[in-house]
Design a protein around this motif. Sequence first.
Motif, PDB file in Angstrom:
ATOM      1  N   HIS A 135       0.805  -1.257  -0.159  1.00  0.00           N
ATOM      2  CA  HIS A 135       0.132  -0.070  -0.014  1.00  0.00           C
ATOM      3  C   HIS A 135       0.650   1.326  -0.067  1.00  0.00           C
ATOM      4  O   HIS A 135       2.013   1.271   0.593  1.00  0.00           O
ATOM      5  CB  HIS A 135      -0.976   0.032   1.251  1.00  0.00           C
ATOM      6  CG  HIS A 135      -0.278   0.179   2.588  1.00  0.00           C
ATOM      7  ND1 HIS A 135      -0.074   1.305   2.980  1.00  0.00           N
ATOM      8  CD2 HIS A 135      -0.065  -0.681   3.471  1.00  0.00           C
ATOM      9  CE1 HIS A 135       0.524   1.418   4.339  1.00  0.00           C
ATOM     10  NE2 HIS A 135       0.461   0.026   4.647  1.00  0.00           N
ATOM     11  N   GLU A 170       4.634  -5.317   3.937  1.00  0.00           N
ATOM     12  CA  GLU A 170       4.627  -4.511   5.168  1.00  0.00           C
ATOM     13  C   GLU A 170       6.021  -4.948   5.937  1.00  0.00           C
ATOM     14  O   GLU A 170       6.670  -5.682   5.548  1.00  0.00           O
ATOM     15  CB  GLU A 170       3.438  -5.094   6.085  1.00  0.00           C
ATOM     16  CG  GLU A 170       1.891  -4.803   5.626  1.00  0.00           C
ATOM     17  CD  GLU A 170       1.406  -3.169   5.617  1.00  0.00           C
ATOM     18  OE1 GLU A 170       2.335  -2.432   6.377  1.00  0.00           O
ATOM     19  OE2 GLU A 170       0.457  -3.051   5.333  1.00  0.00           O
ATOM     20  N   GLU A 227      -4.955   1.283   2.728  1.00  0.00           N
ATOM     21  CA  GLU A 227      -4.874   0.173   3.673  1.00  0.00           C
ATOM     22  C   GLU A 227      -5.032   0.727   5.180  1.00  0.00           C
ATOM     23  O   GLU A 227      -5.498   0.108   6.016  1.00  0.00           O
ATOM     24  CB  GLU A 227      -3.304  -0.208   3.576  1.00  0.00           C
ATOM     25  CG  GLU A 227      -3.270  -1.611   4.276  1.00  0.00           C
ATOM     26  CD  GLU A 227      -2.587  -1.541   5.741  1.00  0.00           C
ATOM     27  OE1 GLU A 227      -2.892  -2.292   6.493  1.00  0.00           O
ATOM     28  OE2 GLU A 227      -2.326  -0.471   6.044  1.00  0.00           O
ATOM     29  N   GLU A 228      -4.611   2.016   5.350  1.00  0.00           N
ATOM     30  CA  GLU A 228      -4.605   2.728   6.773  1.00  0.00           C
ATOM     31  C   GLU A 228      -5.992   2.902   7.251  1.00  0.00           C
ATOM     32  O   GLU A 228      -5.916   3.325   8.253  1.00  0.00           O
ATOM     33  CB  GLU A 228      -3.694   3.842   6.740  1.00  0.00           C
ATOM     34  CG  GLU A 228      -2.155   3.467   6.256  1.00  0.00           C
ATOM     35  CD  GLU A 228      -1.428   2.752   7.498  1.00  0.00           C
ATOM     36  OE1 GLU A 228      -2.024   2.265   8.422  1.00  0.00           O
ATOM     37  OE2 GLU A 228      -0.095   2.524   7.337  1.00  0.00           O
ATOM     38  N   ASP A 257       6.608   2.201   6.761  1.00  0.00           N
ATOM     39  CA  ASP A 257       5.314   1.815   6.561  1.00  0.00           C
ATOM     40  C   ASP A 257       4.443   2.425   5.417  1.00  0.00           C
ATOM     41  O   ASP A 257       4.054   3.383   5.675  1.00  0.00           O
ATOM     42  CB  ASP A 257       4.554   1.603   7.852  1.00  0.00           C
ATOM     43  CG  ASP A 257       2.993   1.154   7.683  1.00  0.00           C
ATOM     44  OD1 ASP A 257       2.573   0.487   6.854  1.00  0.00           O
ATOM     45  OD2 ASP A 257       2.122   1.596   8.738  1.00  0.00           O
ATOM     46  N   MET A 258       4.626   2.006   4.416  1.00  0.00           N
ATOM     47  CA  MET A 258       5.732   0.791   3.828  1.00  0.00           C
ATOM     48  C   MET A 258       6.193   1.134   2.400  1.00  0.00           C
ATOM     49  O   MET A 258       6.210   0.138   1.634  1.00  0.00           O
ATOM     50  CB  MET A 258       4.865  -0.537   3.817  1.00  0.00           C
ATOM     51  CG  MET A 258       3.414  -0.302   2.837  1.00  0.00           C
ATOM     52  SD  MET A 258       2.772  -1.932   2.730  1.00  0.00           S
ATOM     53  CE  MET A 258       3.821  -2.910   1.540  1.00  0.00           C
TER      54      MET A 258
HETATM   55 ZN   LIG Z   1       1.384  -0.786   6.437  1.00  0.00          ZN
END
Ligand SMILES: [Zn+2]
Length: 362
Positions: free
Chosen positions: A65, A153, A128-129, A94-95
């Motif tokens: 992501h 990740e 994703e977050e 991240d990431m």
């Molecule tokens: Zn992540």
Amino acid sequence: MVAELAELVAFESPSDDPAALERLARHLERRAGTAGLFVRRVHDSPPVVRADIGNGPVRVLLLAHFDTVWPVGQLAIMPCTTTDGVLRGPGAYDMKAGIVIAFTALDVVAREGWPAHLSATLLLTADEEVGSGASRPHIEQLARESRAVLVFEPSLEREGVKSARKGVGNYRLVAEGIAAHAGADPRRGASAILELARQIVAIEALNDPARGLSLNVGVVSGGSRSNVVAERAGADIDVRVTSRADAEAIDRALRALTPVNPDVRLTLAGGLNRPPMERLPGTAALVGRVQVIATRQGYDISEGMVGGGSDGNFTAALGIPTLDGLGADGDGAHALDEHVRIASLPRRAALVASLLAEWPDE
Ligand SMILES: [Zn+2]
């Protein structure tokens, strides 16, 4: 790899900024196209970019992501620097480092001669977050068509891989009572705050650390002023589970909460967002393969479980072997000291390149 990572970090990309995500998506599309990958946009906003290489019947899905938890402007507060073997910057660990590792590994395998039986799909997502609402159907569809899923990740400490993750649930419990004047007429009221306080004690009692089961009431709000019996109060609950059975048991327990004061109404919203990523037999086999490769390359790789969820939770829940934590070593995800250990970048790329180049033809 450091130069490319610094370039990606310079594109600030918070999950909630469509224009910023679009700029980085276009950059990543150009990057993938230049590397000879076949690039398609499979979702517009938030962008989901698919890049394919190879024509073989055995497909591997690579997940990364490119959204971060950092707002635009954070770069001025946490500038991208490289000192003492460490690269700092918002979203580096991240990431975005994982994206660089995936690109580099694909570059290397393509240059050495892509295996005829293999095809790889790199899926780059941007939500994703915030729970992967838009990207999830694409992730799941591609996972079903794949032999295995590799998630970029961050690694475990000292370059370990992640073979299991807890499942994550988010709930909101709302209490609705009866407002009344706290001085003149308190007995007419039914306090939503008092009811919620009692329920919170009951919720916390469901914690079972030995099972890896945790509930946390992380946010409470309610009431209007101190001289009014509170009409309304709410609590946000984070739930972590190691198995689907535990997820269902906790869901039942939360739905069974009944008000101590019958004049207060309780309503529960939410549910399991990410199912637990359980360690499948196929995942254990992938761990074994990366351990053999790492040993040959001169170091050891550990394996572990973590409490946080990722998009690997969705793919493992479908029964597709999923190996996570193939991104960079470092620390400080979502924190001001976020950083990547630079030495891990080429090691990770070499590991993933070997894993792909030696992928079994079956
Ligand atoms: Zn992540």
